[in-house]
Scaffold this active site. Structure first.
Site, PDB file in Angstrom:
ATOM      1  N   HIS A   1       0.824  -1.212   0.000  1.00  0.00           N
ATOM      2  CA  HIS A   1       0.000   0.000   0.000  1.00  0.00           C
ATOM      3  C   HIS A   1       0.858   1.262   0.000  1.00  0.00           C
ATOM      4  O   HIS A   1       0.349   2.351   0.298  1.00  0.00           O
ATOM      5  CB  HIS A   1      -0.914   0.011   1.220  1.00  0.00           C
ATOM      6  CG  HIS A   1      -1.789  -1.191   1.350  1.00  0.00           C
ATOM      7  ND1 HIS A   1      -2.635  -1.589   0.340  1.00  0.00           N
ATOM      8  CD2 HIS A   1      -1.933  -2.099   2.346  1.00  0.00           C
ATOM      9  CE1 HIS A   1      -3.283  -2.688   0.719  1.00  0.00           C
ATOM     10  NE2 HIS A   1      -2.866  -3.018   1.929  1.00  0.00           N
TER      11      HIS A   1
ATOM     12  N   HIS B   1      -7.232  -4.420  -1.061  1.00  0.00           N
ATOM     13  CA  HIS B   1      -6.607  -5.718  -1.287  1.00  0.00           C
ATOM     14  C   HIS B   1      -7.264  -6.435  -2.469  1.00  0.00           C
ATOM     15  O   HIS B   1      -7.021  -7.618  -2.693  1.00  0.00           O
ATOM     16  CB  HIS B   1      -6.747  -6.607  -0.047  1.00  0.00           C
ATOM     17  CG  HIS B   1      -6.244  -5.979   1.204  1.00  0.00           C
ATOM     18  ND1 HIS B   1      -7.076  -5.324   2.095  1.00  0.00           N
ATOM     19  CD2 HIS B   1      -5.001  -5.884   1.712  1.00  0.00           C
ATOM     20  CE1 HIS B   1      -6.350  -4.862   3.099  1.00  0.00           C
ATOM     21  NE2 HIS B   1      -5.095  -5.194   2.891  1.00  0.00           N
TER      22      HIS B   1
END
Length: 329
Positions: free
Chosen positions: A56, A215
């Site tokens: 991320h 995700h």
């Protein structure tokens, strides 16, 4: 799978080594257990710690530094860090005023941070970020997911901590910020986790996932590709419907890339958001455009709205010096 990679098992280790070397003026890397900490800490300041699975970036390690986090705990790609990482990070950066954990609402993160908090000898508290309004529950969460709004929480609470606020004040402010942010994303493509070697999900060339998670979790619906204005309309309708800002509210708009979207397209989205809000008499007070909370190589973007008061604006504007955000110092 085409990636700049040597061995899958070394991906995180080598990436963190490069990150720490590139920003050695700001951060230090602890290798066992793994965490990133500020180069220098301030005695008597509440220590802010966050973390989550790698993939991320720049969240969270990129926001370690003056005005934001004191430490960040990265796990393997899309995998929660472990309690021992959080414990070691807390011991490293606690200077006597206690520790505030900022946690995205994912089951693994929540469980491991709770374990660390229970074992932590220093006074500590937790702020849970759940800004994603797309879905109530997903494969990774009970309740709403924590996504790009986490950056806003880390920035605002980080500023408050720098001003000398105590642990209870930092926690209360963080929880108030969480109540005033809302996010929602859209994906054009999946991402490819290095260990898997193939896309997380299949999506057609003419399809988009509305409300996707960071995700690759499913969103509200699979839809046909539409013009940017139509996509922004759907996202902002949801965000404004959630926050219900008054006409005189000062809004922060964060246009966040998910990893595979050019900056030119993100600015196009901001232009569409600016027009949409302006047509409804809503004022943008602050804007941030860039890829701050990504999902590896996913093509797509998210919009975050912050319904700010004067105190929040002041802390957003305050100086910050981290690898990923720097201004005013």
């Amino acid at each position: 799978m085409k990636k700049f990679i040597n061995r899958v098992d070394d991906f995180l280790t080598e990436s963190l080594a490069g990150f720490a070397a590139a920003h050695a003026d700001l951060v230090e890397l602890n290798r066992e257990p793994v965490f990133v900490r500020r180069k220098t800490t301030t005695p008597g300041k509440v220590a802010l710690i966050s973390g989550g699975g790698a993939g991320h970036e720049p969240l969270h390690s990129g926001f370690v530094g003056y005005g934001m986090l004191d430490a960040a705990c990265p796990g393997q790609v899309f995998t929660s860090p472990t309690p021992d990482q959080m414990m070691a990070a807390a011991q490293s950066v606690d200077t006597g005023a206690g520790v505030l954990f900022i946690v995205k609402n994912y089951s693994g993160d929540l469980m491991n941070f709770e374990m660390a908090a229970e074992m932590c000898e220093a006074p500590n508290a937790t702020v849970l970020v759940n800004d994603d309004v797309a879905v109530e529950n997903s494969s990774y969460t009970t309740g709403r997911r924590g996504v790009a709004g986490t950056v806003i929480v880390e920035k605002l609470v980080g500023s408050l901590a720098e001003s000398g606020a105590n642990l209870a004040q930092c926690k209360a402010f963080g929880e108030r910020v969480v109540q005033r942010i809302a996010s929602m994303g859209v994906a054009f493509s999946s991402c490819t986790v290095p260990a898997a070697g193939k896309p997380t999900f299949a999506i057609g060339d003419d399809e988009i996932e509305i409300g996707v998670g960071i995700h690759g979790e499913p969103g509200r619906r699979r839809a046909r590709l539409a013009p940017a204005d139509a996509i922004v309309d759907e996202l902002l309708t949801a965000l404004v419907g959630e926050l219900k800002p008054a006409a005189d509210t000062e809004l922060l708009v964060l246009v966040n890339g998910l990893g595979g979207t050019p900056l030119s397209e993100l600015y196009l989205l901001f232009n569409a958001a600016r027009a949409w809000l302006g047509q409804r008499g809503l004022k943008i007070a602050r804007a941030q455009v860039g890829s701050l909370t990504t999902s590896l190589d996913m093509a797509g973007a998210s919009l975050t709205l912050g319904s700010f008061d004067a105190e929040m604006i002041r802390h957003w504007d305050s100086p910050v010096q981290t690898p990923a955000l720097r201004w005013g110092r």
